[in-house]
Design a protein around this motif. Sequence first.
Motif, PDB file in Angstrom:
ATOM      1  N   UNK A 125       0.833  -1.197   0.000  1.00  0.00           N
ATOM      2  CA  UNK A 125       0.000   0.000   0.000  1.00  0.00           C
ATOM      3  C   UNK A 125       0.872   1.254   0.000  1.00  0.00           C
ATOM      4  N   UNK A 126       1.959   1.208   0.766  1.00  0.00           N
ATOM      5  CA  UNK A 126       2.881   2.334   0.798  1.00  0.00           C
ATOM      6  C   UNK A 126       3.522   2.555  -0.563  1.00  0.00           C
ATOM      7  N   UNK A 127       3.950   1.467  -1.201  1.00  0.00           N
ATOM      8  CA  UNK A 127       4.572   1.571  -2.522  1.00  0.00           C
ATOM      9  C   UNK A 127       3.600   2.135  -3.547  1.00  0.00           C
ATOM     10  N   UNK A 128       2.362   1.671  -3.498  1.00  0.00           N
ATOM     11  CA  UNK A 128       1.352   2.162  -4.434  1.00  0.00           C
ATOM     12  C   UNK A 128       1.122   3.657  -4.243  1.00  0.00           C
ATOM     13  N   UNK A 129       0.967   4.070  -3.003  1.00  0.00           N
ATOM     14  CA  UNK A 129       0.741   5.486  -2.713  1.00  0.00           C
ATOM     15  C   UNK A 129       1.931   6.336  -3.169  1.00  0.00           C
ATOM     16  N   UNK A 130       3.142   5.847  -2.895  1.00  0.00           N
ATOM     17  CA  UNK A 130       4.358   6.581  -3.253  1.00  0.00           C
ATOM     18  C   UNK A 130       4.461   6.736  -4.765  1.00  0.00           C
ATOM     19  N   UNK A 131       4.261   5.653  -5.479  1.00  0.00           N
ATOM     20  CA  UNK A 131       4.361   5.672  -6.937  1.00  0.00           C
ATOM     21  C   UNK A 131       3.300   6.579  -7.547  1.00  0.00           C
ATOM     22  N   UNK A 132       2.063   6.456  -7.092  1.00  0.00           N
ATOM     23  CA  UNK A 132       0.988   7.255  -7.662  1.00  0.00           C
ATOM     24  C   UNK A 132       1.120   8.730  -7.305  1.00  0.00           C
ATOM     25  N   UNK A 133       1.539   9.012  -6.079  1.00  0.00           N
ATOM     26  CA  UNK A 133       1.675  10.402  -5.648  1.00  0.00           C
ATOM     27  C   UNK A 133       2.680  11.160  -6.494  1.00  0.00           C
ATOM     28  N   UNK A 134       3.772  10.505  -6.833  1.00  0.00           N
ATOM     29  CA  UNK A 134       4.843  11.184  -7.553  1.00  0.00           C
ATOM     30  C   UNK A 134       4.830  10.931  -9.051  1.00  0.00           C
ATOM     31  N   UNK A 135       3.887  10.141  -9.526  1.00  0.00           N
ATOM     32  CA  UNK A 135       3.705   9.991 -10.962  1.00  0.00           C
ATOM     33  C   UNK A 135       4.577   8.973 -11.652  1.00  0.00           C
ATOM     34  N   UNK A 136       5.134   8.029 -10.904  1.00  0.00           N
ATOM     35  CA  UNK A 136       5.953   6.996 -11.536  1.00  0.00           C
ATOM     36  C   UNK A 136       5.085   5.980 -12.272  1.00  0.00           C
ATOM     37  N   UNK A 137       5.694   5.328 -13.261  1.00  0.00           N
ATOM     38  CA  UNK A 137       4.978   4.318 -14.051  1.00  0.00           C
ATOM     39  C   UNK A 137       5.059   2.930 -13.436  1.00  0.00           C
ATOM     40  N   UNK A 138       5.812   2.788 -12.359  1.00  0.00           N
ATOM     41  CA  UNK A 138       5.912   1.476 -11.745  1.00  0.00           C
ATOM     42  C   UNK A 138       7.006   1.432 -10.700  1.00  0.00           C
ATOM     43  N   UNK A 139       7.292   0.223 -10.237  1.00  0.00           N
ATOM     44  CA  UNK A 139       8.210  -0.008  -9.130  1.00  0.00           C
ATOM     45  C   UNK A 139       9.245  -1.058  -9.511  1.00  0.00           C
ATOM     46  N   UNK A 140      10.485  -0.825  -9.084  1.00  0.00           N
ATOM     47  CA  UNK A 140      11.555  -1.800  -9.245  1.00  0.00           C
ATOM     48  C   UNK A 140      12.002  -2.257  -7.869  1.00  0.00           C
ATOM     49  N   UNK A 141      11.945  -3.564  -7.621  1.00  0.00           N
ATOM     50  CA  UNK A 141      12.383  -4.138  -6.348  1.00  0.00           C
ATOM     51  C   UNK A 141      13.862  -4.497  -6.431  1.00  0.00           C
ATOM     52  N   UNK A 142      14.641  -3.983  -5.500  1.00  0.00           N
ATOM     53  CA  UNK A 142      16.068  -4.282  -5.495  1.00  0.00           C
ATOM     54  C   UNK A 142      16.462  -4.813  -4.113  1.00  0.00           C
ATOM     55  N   UNK A 143      16.039  -6.033  -3.852  1.00  0.00           N
ATOM     56  CA  UNK A 143      16.352  -6.724  -2.595  1.00  0.00           C
ATOM     57  C   UNK A 143      17.618  -7.541  -2.816  1.00  0.00           C
ATOM     58  N   UNK A 144      18.712  -7.130  -2.170  1.00  0.00           N
ATOM     59  CA  UNK A 144      19.997  -7.805  -2.352  1.00  0.00           C
ATOM     60  C   UNK A 144      20.475  -8.415  -1.017  1.00  0.00           C
ATOM     61  N   UNK A 145      20.329  -9.743  -0.793  1.00  0.00           N
ATOM     62  CA  UNK A 145      19.738 -10.741  -1.676  1.00  0.00           C
ATOM     63  C   UNK A 145      18.902 -11.678  -0.813  1.00  0.00           C
TER      64      UNK A 145
END
Length: 509
Positions: A125-145
């Motif tokens: 929910x946080x990621x969705x809100x963050x992406x939509x609020x700032x106008x990004x087209x999507x999310x990239x997960x960078x979990x290492x590792x």
Amino acid sequence: MKKIYFPIVFSLILIFDKTAAVVICYHGTWSHYRSGNGNFPISLTPTDLCTHYIYAFAGLDASTNQVVSLDSWLDFNLNGFQNAIALKQSNKDLKVLLAVGGYSQGSARFSNMAAHQSTRATFIQSALTFVQTHGFDGLDLDWEYPARRDGQAQDKENFALLVKELYEVFNPLGLILTSAVSAVHVDVSYDVPTLSQYLDYINLMLYDFHGFWDTHAYHNAPLYSTSKLAGTSSAGFSVNASVHQWIEAGASPSKLALGIPLYGRTAILSSASNTSPGAPTTSQGAHAGPYTGTVGFWGYNEIVEQFQNGDWTLEWDDEQEVPYAYKGTTWLTYDNGRSIGQKVEFANDLGLGGIMVWSIETDDAYGVSDIRFPLLKAIQNALDTSRPNSSTTSSVSSTTSSTAPVTSETTSSSQKTSTTTAAETTTTTTTPTSTTTQGKPSSDSRRIKDANSCVTEGFFGSSVDCSIYFYCQSVDNGHVGYSFMCSQGLVYDTTFGICNYPALVDCSN
């Protein structure tokens, strides 16, 4: 196809749309703070050379499991997020994504967040809100590792659940979901079929196979494995082996983006008399570059400046199909136009989804090598020439015309050769054969007097000294100018936006 050590036959490869290959460009946005040729504001992004731009990085708050800004000054005060979205004004088809994580964020906080459905839901929910609020087209997960670094064995399953649950929220809204993943230990960290099903692209980090931490000199990102490591735990450390491992594990080739580093790794040889791949090293890296400031690591922008100093010997490793160089006991592995051409051809042969680069700010953005963004342009050129019925004229050729000085470091070749070129076997020299031309062209609107004369964003030549050029950056209260100088013997060509030979540039009074 060339030598493939893990052969697999895919009849579906023939129906892949090779004209739709993506070029996913990560940007380490902290490069905004670097000086000189290392300075890379978001506005400098070559939007014509990327299909996807990924803003790196936002973070994961360990206590709230929510997406947070890691640099509020850049992201908000300097309008970093806003400037990233504004890149679409120059390329309406560009997709702008936000990357969350990165190596410095560690693995433990992702492991804890993904371990429970409730905390995953909070993150999503946080990621969705963050992406939509700032106008990004999507999310990239960078979990290492997952399951390998400060985590737990359940990370593999929990990461798959996280991706699936993100997809169920993001996909109906038309939001893109990608992830940067490891090139090795695939079976430990990833439920590959699930990731392939729910991610739009899987960005393979096909680099850092070797570095100064080893006891011998091996390439950072070889296309093929070296026979010198046969029978060791590092035998499969190559682009070829890793890509096939992902495919064998269940990844759809069309979901894979082949990662190419726009940087090199250095090591200190034990002896200047043994410079071949596999030579003993001291487990130390060369001095930090002036921009990236990291021992054992040079951006390509730092590499081309090193080469200008002369005394470097450039070589080609015919077995691994990558270049390397040395100067005294300093040993350097990197990618150039030729090796990038080979990697793009390899990706095309397997029907991969496209190419990913880490990261655009370490390409030669200011044209020290006489061409701006030579590595990104090598990718584009290789993609263009490998497409069926592609025109022989591309956007690259308009920049690297027959009148522009193109060095061997920027050319690409899809042909494997058993011999090395003169440029790769002899010591380079940068001794100029002509002198700088000065003048004040009265008819050239792309020349300004000095860095304080900026009124429009972009690159401009000097109207006083043709060896000088400027980058004008838009800011809230006007424009800020940065000054640069062409290599000795070259002048700034406003027609092609490169440093060119004086005889080919009109710098007359």
